[in-house]
Design a protein around this motif. Structure first.
Motif, PDB file in Angstrom:
ATOM      1  N   TRP A 188       0.797  -1.186  -0.087  1.00 40.17           N
ATOM      2  CA  TRP A 188       0.040  -0.092   0.078  1.00 40.17           C
ATOM      3  C   TRP A 188       0.977   1.307  -0.007  1.00 40.17           C
ATOM      4  CZ3 TRP A 188      -4.636   0.023  -1.756  1.00 40.17           C
ATOM      5  CH2 TRP A 188      -5.400  -1.281  -1.552  1.00 40.17           C
ATOM      6  N   ASN A 189       1.457   1.492  -1.134  1.00 38.12           N
ATOM      7  CA  ASN A 189       2.481   2.601  -1.329  1.00 38.12           C
ATOM      8  C   ASN A 189       1.387   4.029  -1.621  1.00 38.12           C
ATOM      9  OD1 ASN A 189       1.464   2.367  -4.012  1.00 38.12           O
ATOM     10  ND2 ASN A 189       3.205   1.361  -4.623  1.00 38.12           N
ATOM     11  N   GLN A 194      -3.837   6.370  -2.994  1.00 41.56           N
ATOM     12  CA  GLN A 194      -4.276   7.619  -3.639  1.00 41.56           C
ATOM     13  C   GLN A 194      -5.462   7.148  -4.359  1.00 41.56           C
ATOM     14  OE1 GLN A 194      -4.423  10.770  -3.208  1.00 41.56           O
ATOM     15  NE2 GLN A 194      -5.916  10.789  -4.727  1.00 41.56           N
ATOM     16  N   LYS A 195      -5.216   5.849  -5.402  1.00 42.19           N
ATOM     17  CA  LYS A 195      -5.948   5.329  -5.981  1.00 42.19           C
ATOM     18  C   LYS A 195      -7.365   4.950  -5.331  1.00 42.19           C
ATOM     19  CE  LYS A 195      -3.334   4.007 -10.117  1.00 42.19           C
ATOM     20  NZ  LYS A 195      -2.596   2.936 -10.663  1.00 42.19           N
ATOM     21  N   ALA A 196      -7.094   4.132  -4.063  1.00 48.82           N
ATOM     22  CA  ALA A 196      -8.156   3.686  -3.088  1.00 48.82           C
ATOM     23  C   ALA A 196      -9.028   4.939  -2.761  1.00 48.82           C
ATOM     24  CB  ALA A 196      -7.433   3.042  -2.016  1.00 48.82           C
ATOM     25  N   LYS A 202     -11.168   2.478   1.608  1.00 44.82           N
ATOM     26  CA  LYS A 202      -9.991   2.287   2.672  1.00 44.82           C
ATOM     27  C   LYS A 202      -9.125   1.089   1.825  1.00 44.82           C
ATOM     28  CE  LYS A 202     -12.142   4.254   6.820  1.00 44.82           C
ATOM     29  NZ  LYS A 202     -12.720   3.811   7.906  1.00 44.82           N
ATOM     30  N   PRO A 203      -7.909   0.738   2.319  1.00 45.12           N
ATOM     31  CA  PRO A 203      -7.297  -0.498   1.721  1.00 45.12           C
ATOM     32  C   PRO A 203      -7.941  -1.562   2.076  1.00 45.12           C
ATOM     33  CG  PRO A 203      -5.801   1.177   2.722  1.00 45.12           C
ATOM     34  CD  PRO A 203      -6.816   1.647   3.068  1.00 45.12           C
ATOM     35  N   MET A 204      -8.380  -1.871   3.095  1.00 47.47           N
ATOM     36  CA  MET A 204      -8.943  -3.317   3.572  1.00 47.47           C
ATOM     37  C   MET A 204     -10.432  -3.281   2.664  1.00 47.47           C
ATOM     38  SD  MET A 204      -8.678  -6.379   4.786  1.00 47.47           S
ATOM     39  CE  MET A 204      -7.073  -5.871   5.723  1.00 47.47           C
ATOM     40  N   GLU A 205     -11.091  -2.382   2.685  1.00 49.29           N
ATOM     41  CA  GLU A 205     -12.345  -2.370   1.671  1.00 49.29           C
ATOM     42  C   GLU A 205     -12.002  -2.695   0.278  1.00 49.29           C
ATOM     43  OE1 GLU A 205     -15.431   0.888   4.083  1.00 49.29           O
ATOM     44  OE2 GLU A 205     -13.809   1.625   2.590  1.00 49.29           O
TER      45      GLU A 205
END
Length: 347
Positions: A188-189, A194-196, A202-205
């Motif tokens: 998760w760079n 930013q795309k998320a 969110k990342p986990m979503e």
């Protein structure tokens, strides 16, 4: 003259003894001691191995295992055995063997694919490194680790990204777990984060939605289109209505993740579970499987379209027919329902 003869004899005997000792040392340390025919033999040494256990393991590979132990004792390796994977080369002498076992631990490739449970992951990993499945599962579920990592029972599966990784074979359970968390955080760079955010996720979503995409289609080239469809539904506040989430909800409810469900029935849609996306809006509280990175990237880089519906394409198996309207979708669905009934798939 007599004394000189005695001295000469003593010297000769001494030289003979020294020569014998030198030969013994040389043969013990430096004469080839391998008994295998292949160019290389790999040895997996347990972290808690004793010299007796190691000798037993090396017995088929060495001509003289006692000579190996002598060298190991002299070089103080017997009391400082190192766990790991080691490569013994044909023709090695005992000195080389001990040096190799002491300092040349080789990495191994550890890979795993789309496991639905941490128990499955533990079993998969334990076949590739020294840590056993029970220790791995305990590490995965450790309450302190979950709390510190901001994970819970729903999201804990999501930090393990299917891929190939390099580890030492003697890696412990907590070491493996902690490395996987680091890999997740590295994944998760700034660009992906930013795309998320652009997708309102969110990342986990993203991981949870990617798991649905992964389950919906095995075709990597179709995943951006499927991801775009579900993102369209989220934008319109529509239920995702993804069959794989219902199947997962059933498995989670029954505790039987080995059950095979090929057809979701109307009665299944009534199951009260936060994973039932026919009942609950939004992204499920956690991933239903470990999605491929291709599925995650599909969510982050979806195809731009107006599709809201899809059904399996029986004319091109593995792919789907997409529709923008419910009327069009129902027409596509008729053909699929007719086919699945012909196959007599009731469950």
């Amino acid at each position: 003259m007599y004394i000189k003869k005695i001295l000469l004899a003593v010297i000769l005997v001494g030289l003979l003894i020294a020569a014998a000792f030198a030969y013994m040392v040389y043969s013990t340390f430096f004469v080839p001691n391998t008994a295998f025919n292949n160019e290389t033999a790999y040895v997996y040494v347990a972290s808690d191995a004793s010299i007796l256990e190691l000798k037993e393991q090396l017995q088929p590979l060495l001509k003289d295992v006692d000579a190996f132990e002598t060298v190991a004792d002299r070089k103080k390796y017997s009391s400082n055995i190192k766990g790991g994977k080691y490569a013994l080369r044909k023709g090695m002498n005992n000195n080389d063997i001990v040096n190799t076992l002491r300092s040349q631990n080789l990495p191994v490739k550890v890979s795993f694919n789309n496991q639905e449970t941490l128990a499955d992951l533990a079993g998969r990993i334990s076949a590739q490194i020294e840590a056993d499945s029970l220790a791995l599962l305990e590490a995965f579920n450790n309450a302190d680790f979950l709390k510190e990592s901001n994970l819970d029972d729903n999201t804990k599966l999501g930090v393990y990204l299917p891929n190939s990784y390099e580890f030492f074979w003697n890696t412990g359970a907590t070491e493996f777990r902690d490395r996987m968390l680091k890999e997740y955080n590295r994944f998760w760079n700034d660009e992906r984060l930013q795309k998320a955010r652009t997708r309102g996720l969110k990342p986990m979503e993203v991981i949870s939605l990617a798991a649905i995409v992964h389950k919906e289609t095995a075709k990597v080239d179709e995943r951006p289109r499927v991801a775009g469809l579900y993102l369209n539904r989220l934008k319109k506040n529509m239920l995702l209505q993804a069959d794989p989430t219902v199947i997962y909800a059933i498995k989670r409810h029954t505790g039987d993740f080995d059950t095979v469900i090929k057809r979701v029935l109307y009665k299944d849609l009534e199951l009260d579970s936060p994973y039932n996306t026919y009942k609950y809006a939004g992204v499920p509280p956690g991933p239903i499987t470990m999605p491929d990175i291709s599925a995650i990237d599909a969510v982050l880089n979806p195809e731009n379209h107006d599709y809201l519906y899809m059904v399996a394409n029986i004319e091109n198996f593995g792919y789907h027919k997409f529709a923008e309207s419910l009327a069009q979708h129902n027409r596509n669905k008729v053909q699929y329902v007719r086919w699945i009934n012909q196959q007599k798939i009731s469950r």
